[in-house]
Each structure stands twice: as structure tokens, then as C-alpha cells.
Scaffold this active site. Structure first.
Site, PDB file in Angstrom:
ATOM      1  N   TYR A 172      76.423  91.090 131.204  1.00 44.04           N
ATOM      2  CA  TYR A 172      76.379  92.383 131.892  1.00 44.04           C
ATOM      3  C   TYR A 172      75.202  92.418 132.865  1.00 44.04           C
ATOM      4  O   TYR A 172      75.343  92.792 134.030  1.00 44.04           O
ATOM      5  CB  TYR A 172      76.245  93.463 130.813  1.00 44.04           C
ATOM      6  CG  TYR A 172      76.019  94.874 131.281  1.00 44.04           C
ATOM      7  CD1 TYR A 172      77.083  95.669 131.699  1.00 44.04           C
ATOM      8  CD2 TYR A 172      74.743  95.445 131.242  1.00 44.04           C
ATOM      9  CE1 TYR A 172      76.878  96.991 132.093  1.00 44.04           C
ATOM     10  CE2 TYR A 172      74.529  96.760 131.632  1.00 44.04           C
ATOM     11  CZ  TYR A 172      75.589  97.524 132.061  1.00 44.04           C
ATOM     12  OH  TYR A 172      75.383  98.826 132.435  1.00 44.04           O
ATOM     13  N   SER A 190      71.735  98.854 136.642  1.00 46.94           N
ATOM     14  CA  SER A 190      71.095  98.988 135.342  1.00 46.94           C
ATOM     15  C   SER A 190      69.805  98.187 135.283  1.00 46.94           C
ATOM     16  O   SER A 190      69.671  97.153 135.939  1.00 46.94           O
ATOM     17  CB  SER A 190      72.043  98.478 134.255  1.00 46.94           C
ATOM     18  OG  SER A 190      71.339  98.225 133.062  1.00 46.94           O
TER      19      SER A 190
END
Lengths: 245, 440
Positions: free
Chosen positions: A151, A138
Site C-alpha cells: 500500500y 497517506s
């Protein structure tokens, strides 16, 4: 006939990637946790043209099972052309700031489980001296910010791991590719307000398959995230730390 | 007006607005209906224009995760898929194999369940009937957890209540239906200008035998005394040398990014558009071979075209009236009311429905002529005019299409749908919609 292993096969993006390979009449192994969903997806892929679909239902955070399950995949496929690691959770940043369980859950699902799998998969790929290992990561891993740094840090760690692995496997003829995804409109992000930067999973999936074909190293999807992240990374930390991002 | 803009789950016409709608997806076709909501309405792509896809203060239970195929019998053309699979997805799968949808509405961005719940029709109604005619069976999940397989022989009463049942009888989890075989993905299209209703009816009568698809665009705003328009008829073209089973392009980049300012569409610009559209062919008649995508789905290439009406939204009005016994008098009366009201319709679509009887208790199509119009939301004056039109439709024993409705009265609804009382006993006790509460 291409042989494909999809890990985290119930994710929306993984399903779209699997469909593209199904159209090419590939043989697929789907690895995920939800048995019922895997059956539904396998049926769908067969209608789309897959030569064969085999399901492996096993919790991806059960690290002890990784080695055995990877061996099971090779028993089924003999040789694997493409492996996609698509699993992960978004988690809850605010909860993770106070709750160790949530913190470890995010790190385990997005980092530890991946590096454990990659280690066993790398052994097999090295032995067969071919194939592509594709990892979904990501843009959140490009720079830490308060809204999702737990995250993001797992994704950042994974990026370094994957870069190193690419370097190590190069001489063995195995290719490793890291996909840095921006906003994708999937069940994982259903609670977000969507805007013009959001991409549909089927278009992201096309980008993934193209990147694999072209043997790219790092791919931003959609492509404009490369420029967005270039700008975000160029902001001096003395200013960045004051921003609400 | 702000709540319209902020409602994340509006209808396609952006009118009326709904307050406090919750939304969640059914996680898989094996899941159960959530219990914690007073009212539930299944929701597909939200392409219904009015309030049949809205559930004020209730739950919209989405089909977006039910997007998987289950089986495809390529030799007999029978497909089974989950209820949230779109016509877009189906075409991508079946066209290369020489199959097509048996019936399709004017957009491919609808779900299979939505097509069943509205018993949709298309340009081939005179030849093929409604979508429901081609449905073999489906599974209906009720709020009490029951799963009913419904077909013409198994639970037939639920089958016929659910076809055209506006999503009120339960949640369709999957459906099976028949496809139609095609020789190519191309259409041989003829366009013919007409200058009166009489000519339109003559063209329809001539064309229905030989052309599988017919539809007309009508200019309802010109100063001519009678209606004028372009009659379009088509049939599947014979095999082409190149790209015979070409699939439509995946996703368009064209989108209407913003709401248009409301002054853009007024009676002058609408009249100018209609004039231009009428003249676009330059000749009285022309024939082309065109791909199925522009033939069936001309507006699909512009995403969010509904925003051209601005924040106020727009209303669609589609009715059907018999015409064979009165040579289209009821239709002419309605056209006259609309013309006198000076309320322009951007696109008016005119078509004859064939004699194939609808099977659903609440299906809209019946033998006759149907006209679909859209109006910028002019407010109370428009509502008054449409109410006048309803009166004529009622007297003519016609009907108004719920999928496009945002305003018909409960009294009219009962007259248009005489099997309403019979239908009501099959409505799931937990299911409802803004439309249903309005007209019940």
C-alpha cells in the site's frame, strides 16, 4: 458557484469534503462505483445546500472508461474548480505477499487508477487554465515498513507522480496538492484499534478544504504527522530494518 | 474489572460489562439484517447507561454509516434522515435556518433511532411531551427482510411498540419528525435557589405555564433536613443583535483522557462538590442569556466524562412517581432512604413531567416528578438501596427508566410496564439485548 468533482465519492472522507462544498452551495459531480450509495449521498448533499448533484457510477479501476468519463464530467460542469481524488483500498498486506491478485489490486486501486485519471484530468485542466487537483495520499508512502509496504509503495509512487504533475501544470495556472493522511477513523480502518492519534473524517475534511483554499503543495493531516514522519524518516535504515513496524 | 476496560462496546455507565459482543455496521439503509447471529441489537452512540445498549454474546448492529439526511422541509419544519444521524448533526443543519429539536435529552451525542427507541424526554416535557410525540413516521427493517413504514395510521401497532421499544422490534433505517421554530439560538435562563421540596413543587407549578424549559439540580447529600437545590427555567430568547442563529462549536478538545482513580469520588468530595455547586450563583436568583449549548448540553463539552468514576463504572437511577395526590411523599421517602444510606450522588436532576400521555407501549415518562441520580459503582450495598427505592416506586405506581438501568428486577419491570405482554408480540424474533434477557 463552485464546481466540484469528487472521485471515490462514497469514501467517508470524500463525503465530508463534499458536505463542506454543499454548504457553500456548490455544484457537484460524484464519481464512484456503488450507484445506491451515490444516490443516498447525493440526497444528503442536496439537504446540506448543494445547488446540483450529478452521479456517475463507474468502476474506477476500469481504466478504459477514464477518458470518456472525464469528458462526460466536463460536459456536465463545463468548468471544474476543484477535483478530489479520494478512492483507494487498504488491501491485505499479508495476502499480497503471496497472492499476485491481491498485490495488483492494491497497486491498481491506489496507483494505476490514480495516474490514469490524473493524466486525463490534467489535459482538461490545462485547457481551462485554472482549478485545483487534490489527491488523497497517506503517510504510509513516506517510508516502507513491513506492515504495509505494498500500500505504502503505491502511495509513494503517487506522491512522485503528483509532485511532477504540479511542476508541469504550474505554468498553466493549475494547482496540484497532495494530502498525506495519518490515521483516520473510517470504515476502511474499522478493524484497527483506535488511539489518541486517530482523527475523525470531518476534521480531516476541514483540513483538506482549507489546504485547497490556501493552495498548499503537500499537507499532512492532522498536522502533527509531519513531525512524526520527520522522526520516522530520520531513523537510519540499518536500525529501521530491525524494527517491527 | 479488566473486561470492562477492554470491552470495545461498553455502555455509558461502563457497568455492567458484556462478554463476546460482535459489532458491525449496517452498510446502508438498503441493506438487510445479517442472518448468522442468534441475537441482534441495534446500536447507536451507546449513550444508554446500563445494559439496554449491550448484547452479551450477540451482535451489535451499528447505525454509524446511516448518517445521511434525506429531506428537509424548511417552511414547515419537517426533517427526514437516516437512523444514525445524531442530534449534533441535526442542530448544525437546522439552527441556522431558525429551527430546533422538538425535544432533546441532556446530550446531543445521541442518534435519532436511539431517541425513538428510548422515547427520550427533555427539559420541555411539561410543554412538548417526549421525542416520540414529534415523530411522523419511520421505516422498520425486520430480520425477515420486511420493511414496514410505520406511522400513527400505517402499521400503528408497530409504530407504538417501536417508540420506547428499546430497539427490540426491528432496525429503524430512517425516520421523519417535526422540528420546532425558534426566534434565536439563545435561552433566557433564570436560576432560583430553593430550600425544600415544597418550594420546588411551587416553583414548578408557577413556571410551567410561562417557561418552555424547566429542570432542577438538587443537593441530596447536604446535612440539611430538607432537600435544597437550584431551579432552572428558560425560554427561547428574543432575536439577538449578534449571532442570532449561532451553531454550537464543532468539536471540543476537552476530553477525560484516563480513568480517574476510584478514591477521587467519595462521599466527602461529592458533598464538597454539591456545596460548591449550590453556592456557584452567589445570589438567590439570577437571569442570563445563554447559548443553547451550555443550557441543554452542559456535559457535552467534556468528552468521556463517564471515566471520572474510574474502572468500576457508575450507575444511574431515574424514576418517576406521581406527586399531586400525595404532595410528593413517595419522592421524599426515596430521598430519605438515599440520605440515610450515605451514598452520594454527584449530580441529582429533578423535574416535573407534564400530563401529556406517552404514546409508546413501553415509554418511560408519565405525569409526575422524576429524579435522576448517579452513583459510583459501590457494589452490593448500592444495589440493595436501589431495590428499596424500587419498592416505593412500585407502590406509588411510578416507573424506572430502562435507558439508565443496570439492575432492576424482572418483577419490578413487569409492574412498571403493565403493557409488557402486549409489547412482547411485536419484538423481532432475532432481536434481543442484555437488558431484555435480564428483565423478561
Amino acid at each position: 458557484m463552485k464546481k466540484i468533482l469528487i472521485i471515490g465519492a462514497t469514501s467517508a472522507i470524500a463525503q465530508e469534503v463534499a458536505k463542506i462544498y454543499a454548504h457553500e452551495k456548490a455544484e457537484l459531480v460524484l464519481w464512484g462505483r456503488n450507484t445506491q450509495m451515490l444516490d443516498i449521498i447525493a440526497q444528503d448533499l442536496k439537504v446540506h445546500g448543494a445547488a446540483q448533484v450529478t452521479n456517475i457510477s463507474h468502476d474506477l479501476n476500469d481504466l478504459d472508461a477514464h477518458e470518456k468519463t472525464v469528458a462526460q464530467v466536463w460536459n456536465q460542469l463545463q468548468k471544474v474548480d476543484v477535483i478530489l481524488l479520494a478512492h483507494g483500498v487498504l488491501g491485505n498486506q499479508l495476502e499480497a505477499e503471496n497472492d499476485l491478485d491481491e498485490l495488483l489490486q492494491i497497486i491498481t486501486s491506489n496507483y494505476i487508477s490514480h495516474v490514469s485519471l490524473l493524466t486525463f484530468l490534467a489535459q482538461k485542466m490545462r485547457e481551462q487554465k485554472s482549478g485545483t487537483l487534490a489527491v488523497i495520499s497517506s503517510v504510509a508512502g513516506d517510508r516502507g515498513k513491513q506492515s504495509n509496504y505494498v500500500y505504502g509503495s503505491a502511495k509513494a509512487g503517487k506522491t512522485v507522480f503528483v509532485d511532477g504533475l504540479r511542476n508541469r501544470l504550474f505554468t498553466a495556472g493549475v494547482h496540484v496538492i497532495n494530502f498525506k493522511l495519518g490515521f483516520v477513523d473510517t470504515p476502511m480502518t474499522k478493524d484497527f484499534k483506535k488511539g489518541p492519534l486517530w482523527a475523525k473524517p470531518n476534521l480531516v475534511a476541514q483540513g483538506i478544504v482549507k489546504g485547497i483554499e490556501a493552495k498548499k503543495d503537500t499537507v499532512y493531516l492532522p498536522f502533527f504527522w509531519r513531525f512524526i514522519m520527520l522522526i520516522i524518516k530520520s531513523i537510519p535504515e540499518s536500525i529501521f530494518k530491525k524494527l517491527k513496524m | 474489572m479488566n473486561e470492562i476496560q477492554n470491552d470495545p462496546w461498553p455502555s455509558w455507565g461502563l457497568y455492567p460489562s458484556a462478554l463476546n459482543q460482535s459489532y458491525q455496521d449496517l452498510l446502508s439503509r438498503l441493506s438487510l439484517i445479517p442472518k448468522e447471529f442468534d441475537t441482534i441489537l441495534p446500536r447507536g452512540f451507546g449513550r444508554s447507561y446500563g445494559d439496554t445498549c449491550l448484547n452479551d454474546h450477540g451482535l451489535l448492529l451499528g447505525t454509524s454509516r446511516l448518517n445521511h439526511f434525506i429531506s428537509l422541509d424548511e417552511s414547515n419544519g419537517i426533517i427526514r434522515c437516516e437512523s444514525g444521524v445524531s442530534f449534533d448533526q441535526i442542530l448544525q443543519l437546522i439552527v441556522p435556518k431558525g429551527w430546533f429539536l422538538p425535544v432533546t435529552p441532556g446530550t446531543k451525542f445521541v442518534t435519532v433511532a436511539g431517541a425513538i427507541a428510548n422515547d427520550v424526554h427533555g427539559k420541555n416535557h411539561h410543554a412538548a411531551g417526549n421525542f416520540g410525540h414529534h415523530v411522523v413516521c419511520f421505516e422498520l427493517l425486520r430480520s425477515n427482510g420486511e420493511r414496514l413504514i410505520c406511522s400513527r395510521t400505517e402499521n400503528p401497532e408497530m409504530f407504538f411498540a417501536t417508540i420506547g421499544g428499546l430497539g427490540l422490534t426491528g432496525f429503524i433505517t430512517w425516520a421523519e419528525f417535526r422540528l420546532s421554530k425558534i426566534a434565536s439560538a439563545w435561552i433566557e435562563q433564570e436560576q432560583i435557589q430553593f430550600y425544600s421540596l415544597k418550594e420546588f413543587f411551587e416553583l414548578s407549578a408557577q413556571s410551567e405555564e410561562q417557561y418552555e424549559y424547566t429542570v432542577s439540580w438538587a443537593d441530596c447529600v447536604s446535612n440539611q433536613s430538607d432537600i435544597r437545590g437550584i431551579f432552572m427555567r428558560g425560554k427561547i430568547a428574543s432575536p439577538q443583535a449578534q449571532d442570532n442563529f449561532k451553531v454550537h462549536a464543532l468539536s471540543s478538545i476537552k476530553t477525560v483522557p484516563l480513568f480517574f482513580p476510584e478514591w477521587i469520588l467519595n462521599k466527602f468530595s461529592i458533598r464538597a462538590f454539591n456545596e460548591m455547586y449550590f453556592r456557584k450563583n452567589l445570589s438567590e436568583q439570577r437571569t442570563d442569556i445563554i447559548h443553547y449549548d451550555p443550557f441543554f448540553y452542559p456535559l457535552d463539552s467534556i468528552h468521556h466524562w463517564n471515566k471520572i468514576y474510574g474502572h468500576r463504572g457508575f450507575l444511574q437511577y431515574q424514576f418517576v412517581v406521581p406527586y399531586k395526590h400525595d404532595s410528593g411523599k413517595a419522592l421524599a421517602q426515596i430521598l430519605d432512604i438515599l440520605k440515610r444510606s450515605q451514598m452520594g450522588s454527584f449530580l441529582a436532576v429533578l423535574k416535573t413531567f407534564g400530563s401529556k400521555k406517552s404514546e409508546g407501549l413501553m415509554s418511560f415518562p408519565q405525569e409526575g416528578v422524576t429524579l435522576a441520580l448517579d452513583f459510583p459503582n459501590y457494589g452490593p450495598s448500592l444495589l440493595k438501596v436501589l431495590e428499596q427505592c424500587d419498592t416505593i416506586v412500585r407502590e406509588a405506581k411510578g416507573s424506572v427508566y430502562p435507558a439508565k438501568d443496570a439492575r432492576m428486577s424482572a418483577e419490578s419491570f413487569k409492574v412498571f410496564y403493565p403493557r409488557l405482554a402486549e409489547f412482547e408480540q411485536y419484538v423481532d424474533p432475532q432481536f434481543s439485548s442484555s437488558f431484555w434477557r435480564r428483565v423478561k
